[in-house]
Design an enzyme around this catalytic site. Sequence first.
Site, PDB file in Angstrom:
ATOM      1  N   TYR A 158       0.832  -1.208   0.000  1.00 41.75           N
ATOM      2  CA  TYR A 158       0.000   0.000   0.000  1.00 41.75           C
ATOM      3  C   TYR A 158       0.867   1.258   0.000  1.00 41.75           C
ATOM      4  O   TYR A 158       0.651   2.182  -0.799  1.00 41.75           O
ATOM      5  CB  TYR A 158      -0.913  -0.022   1.221  1.00 41.75           C
ATOM      6  CG  TYR A 158      -1.825   1.166   1.343  1.00 41.75           C
ATOM      7  CD1 TYR A 158      -2.969   1.275   0.567  1.00 41.75           C
ATOM      8  CD2 TYR A 158      -1.556   2.190   2.252  1.00 41.75           C
ATOM      9  CE1 TYR A 158      -3.824   2.363   0.691  1.00 41.75           C
ATOM     10  CE2 TYR A 158      -2.396   3.278   2.389  1.00 41.75           C
ATOM     11  CZ  TYR A 158      -3.531   3.366   1.606  1.00 41.75           C
ATOM     12  OH  TYR A 158      -4.370   4.460   1.729  1.00 41.75           O
ATOM     13  N   LYS A 162       1.091   4.160  -2.984  1.00 36.38           N
ATOM     14  CA  LYS A 162       0.727   5.559  -2.750  1.00 36.38           C
ATOM     15  C   LYS A 162       1.917   6.495  -2.982  1.00 36.38           C
ATOM     16  O   LYS A 162       1.755   7.617  -3.484  1.00 36.38           O
ATOM     17  CB  LYS A 162       0.172   5.717  -1.335  1.00 36.38           C
ATOM     18  CG  LYS A 162      -1.161   5.012  -1.120  1.00 36.38           C
ATOM     19  CD  LYS A 162      -2.227   5.509  -2.088  1.00 36.38           C
ATOM     20  CE  LYS A 162      -3.602   4.940  -1.766  1.00 36.38           C
ATOM     21  NZ  LYS A 162      -4.650   5.422  -2.684  1.00 36.38           N
TER      22      LYS A 162
END
Length: 253
Positions: A158, A162
């Site tokens: 994740y 990002k």
Amino acid sequence: MPDISPDDPIRLDGLVALVTGASGGIGDRAARLLAERGARVALADRDADVLAEAGFDAASSVHRLDLVADGAPDRVVSEVLARHGRLDVLINSAGVNARSAPAVTSREEWARVLEVNLSGTFRMIQAAYDALRASPAAAVVSLTSTAAAVAVPQNAAYSTSKAGLVHLTRVLASEWAADGIRLNTVAPTIVATAMTAAVREDPVYMAEKLASIPLGRMASVDDVAQAIAFLASPAAGMVTGQTLFVDGGVTTR
């Protein structure tokens, strides 16, 4: 560029905004706020049936979108143009998360998170390019996270997705400035949404998380939506390639 109202510089009257992940907590609130500020909103999500029952006004439209499906971003942009005649604002709120220790993160988990959060978002922006280039007020706002800038345990896939989205935004902001397209990201700390439900049930995790936030609380969906609306609006007409942290001071440490 539309005139900036002296009474409310964050108006979006006359503009069409496409919001992906519009059934999620942040996407839903952002879509409603953009509509409140005058935009016609196109709502896109894998769960289009939920959107159809969400109570938006007749000026809005609903579109089924799976970011990893071949041709889906191009199809949705075509649908928006057919319905509304233009596209001025793209809000990339769709995304997934997965938590695992890096040593045991599976190939499938890594690929899925990167494919949705980074590659899928890139394809969505790419699909919207021609329509945005034709707009006098083109803006793209993508949802990232403080995890793009601060190391978060058990969050490698994740966080990497990002962080990649932050840098992709900077690259596109530089390349597409000549086309009049602004691109920025909003990076919140933890928000009370379905995506964070599991970790919010862990009292040890939450105590440590809140201790890391100088303002001492989670961000609300409205905190994040207000930041998105600002960056999408003419009030941010000279802002591009930036990340607005909605983190209560996390990144000051």
